[in-house]
Design an enzyme around this catalytic site. Structure first.
Site, PDB file in Angstrom:
ATOM      1  N   HIS A 174       0.837  -1.211   0.000  1.00 34.59           N
ATOM      2  CA  HIS A 174       0.000   0.000   0.000  1.00 34.59           C
ATOM      3  C   HIS A 174       0.864   1.251   0.000  1.00 34.59           C
ATOM      4  CE1 HIS A 174       0.925  -0.094   4.268  1.00 34.59           C
ATOM      5  NE2 HIS A 174       0.388   1.103   4.398  1.00 34.59           N
ATOM      6  N   LYS A 195       9.938  -8.573   5.250  1.00 32.42           N
ATOM      7  CA  LYS A 195      10.884  -9.241   6.150  1.00 32.42           C
ATOM      8  C   LYS A 195      11.633 -10.298   5.371  1.00 32.42           C
ATOM      9  CE  LYS A 195      11.772  -8.947  10.616  1.00 32.42           C
ATOM     10  NZ  LYS A 195      11.542  -7.734  11.402  1.00 32.42           N
ATOM     11  N   SER A 231      15.538   3.946  10.432  1.00 30.39           N
ATOM     12  CA  SER A 231      15.822   3.453   9.076  1.00 30.39           C
ATOM     13  C   SER A 231      15.206   4.398   8.036  1.00 30.39           C
ATOM     14  CB  SER A 231      15.204   2.071   8.859  1.00 30.39           C
ATOM     15  OG  SER A 231      16.065   1.077   9.349  1.00 30.39           O
TER      16      SER A 231
END
Ligand code: GLU
Length: 473
Positions: free
Chosen positions: A67, A108, A364
């Site tokens: 998204h 991940k 990050s």
């Protein structure tokens, strides 16, 4: 699935999602789309070990949601890696990013190895080969999917990834943004290493500042003087313990694989870390009592318990014996849904992982922005701010006839460095997210716990973004 939980890790994330979805008004189709894992890439590749034998690696990269792009999430090196686990962790990343307003989809990765059993040369070839597999399938890139460190990986692996990616994509101007958690010399950002631990501290501190919440738990307001137990002395646990100690809390218990130690007077994480380096174990740390089973630390009498290691450590088996008033989930998924039910019943406040440990991905995000802008934070404004502050100060001194001490002068004049800006951005992010979740929780008396409130926050944000894309009416 294990004997400690009737669900797989991904199913337990789905279960928590469903529990929260009841408190939203979104169409079932939107909810199903948010929940689903969009892409799962399972790969096998050979590597040559130092003794000349060939070993076949099992590895994954999962993109849970698109998204927002790029997808974002760490890569773990662990014997326990399997498809279900990587899917669950990728899903948690989607919700985590939404909660802290970091504009990424969840991802991940994982390689099924125990990194301790491989030489650094072998680990380098595994990491480089994994990266080239991702490049081949278009599963990595600054606008596609951006890995980061996770359990068993760190700056070194991220440096190998960026180096491999850059050599396969010559001339790609934003290539440094293909991975985060890099060493500063390779395009990393100052403040990334301690980010998750600092975020855990900021998140718990914000909850501890809420008088109504503390009153319900029978605790005083503020972090100072609180008795804290940290399970796991890796990067996250170490820094969490450090920030609690530096801000007046007492770290009375620390746990690692080999066991746990306890000292009511408080432990210094750096001294314990050095002791472990010297002796190979945290046990027998001077002045402390040994607990030979590391999970015993979870059951210590304390105000704040920080599980900072792996998933499912607090489960149906031991949840009843937890004595902490607050559990701060620094690890991903340390408490099972059954444990959550016990906490609701016992009035224990569990501050959920997908929000509390979001400091890593938040910083990050700052690193990725730095890579895309090709400039260090603070470079443009630091001197300007310092000159301006000096001028204001000298005017005040002239008008008042008083002058400040040298120490105060340095403090007042200081213009922000990269690390100041990163810490400040992280603090702002964690405070805002805590308040948003608490507001949702308070707005509906039927929402049973903070995890459910956090999921409601995540679902609403992801669903709104789909709706705004016009995918759903
Ligand atoms: N592995 C960390 C996490 O689970 C960091 C992810 C990132 O920085 O992308 O949140």
């Amino acid at each position: 699935m294990s004997e400690l939980s009737p669900y797989s890790f991904f199913q337990s994330v789905e279960k928590s999602f469903d529990k929260a979805a009841r408190f939203t008004t979104w169409d079932i189709g939107i909810l199903e789309q948010i929940k689903a894992c969009n892409s799962v890439y399972r790969m096998r590749f050979p590597i040559k070990r130092d003794d000349g034998t060939i070993e076949v690696m099992e590895a994954y990269r999962v993109q849970h949601s698109h998204h927002k792009l790029p997808c974002k999430g760490g890569i773990r090196f662990s014997d326990e890696v399997n498809q279900d686990e990587v899917m669950a962790l990728a899903a948690l990343m989607t919700y985590k990013c939404a909660i802290v307003n970091v504009p990424f989809g969840g991802g991940k990765g994982g390689i099924k190895i125990n990194p301790k059993k491989y030489s650094s040369y072998e680990l380098e070839s595994i990491t480089r080969r994994y990266t080239s597999e991702l490049v081949k399938k278009n599963f990595i890139g600054p606008g596609i999917d951006v890995p980061a460190p996770d359990y068993g990986t760190g700056e070194r692996e991220m440096a190998w990834i960026v180096d491999t990616y850059t050599s396969l994509k010559p001339g790609e101007i934003d290539a440094a943004g293909c991975v985060t958690g890099k060493p500063v010399s390779q395009g990393g950002v100052r403040g990334r290493k301690e980010a998750t631990g600092l975020g855990v501290y900021y998140g718990v501190r914000e909850v501890c500042q809420m008088p109504d919440v503390m009153e319900k738990l029978g605790l005083t307001v503020g972090v100072e003087g609180k008795r804290v137990v940290v399970q796991g002395l890796g990067n996250v646990g170490y820094h969490t313990a450090k920030f609690f100690r530096e801000n007046g809390a007492k770290v009375i218990g620390l746990a690692e694989f080999e066991g746990a130690i306890f000292n009511e007077e408080g432990l210094n994480e750096e001294d314990v870390f050095q002791h472990r380096k010297r002796t190979g174990s945290i046990l027998n740390f001077p002045g402390s009592t040994n607990l030979t089973v590391n999970t015993d630390a979870l059951e210590l009498d304390c105000d704040i318990l920080i599980p900072a290691a792996l998933e499912n450590v607090i489960n149906i088996d031991n949840a009843q014996r937890i004595k902490a008033k607050i559990i701060g989930e620094a690890a991903n998924g340390p408490c099972t849904p059954e444990a959550d039910e016990v906490f609701i019943h016992k009035g224990i406040l569990c501050i959920p992982d997908m929000y509390l440990n979001a400091g890593g991905v938040t910083v990050s995000y700052f690193e990725w922005l730095k890579n895309l802008s090709h400039v260090r934070y603070g470079r443009m404004e630091k001197r300007f701010t310092e000159n301006m502050n000096a001028r204001i100060l000298s005017q005040i001194e002239e008008l008042s006839g008083k002058s400040v001490s040298d120490k105060e002068r340095l403090f007042i004049m200081h213009g922000a460095d990269e690390v100041d800006l990163v810490h400040s951005g992280l603090e702002e992010t964690m405070i805002t997210a805590t308040r948003e979740i608490m507001e949702i929780w308070k707005s509906n008396v039927n929402i049973p716990d903070m995890r459910t409130a956090a999921y409601v926050s995540a679902i609403n944000k992801v669903a709104t973004s789909y709706a705004e894309l016009g995918i759903f009416p």
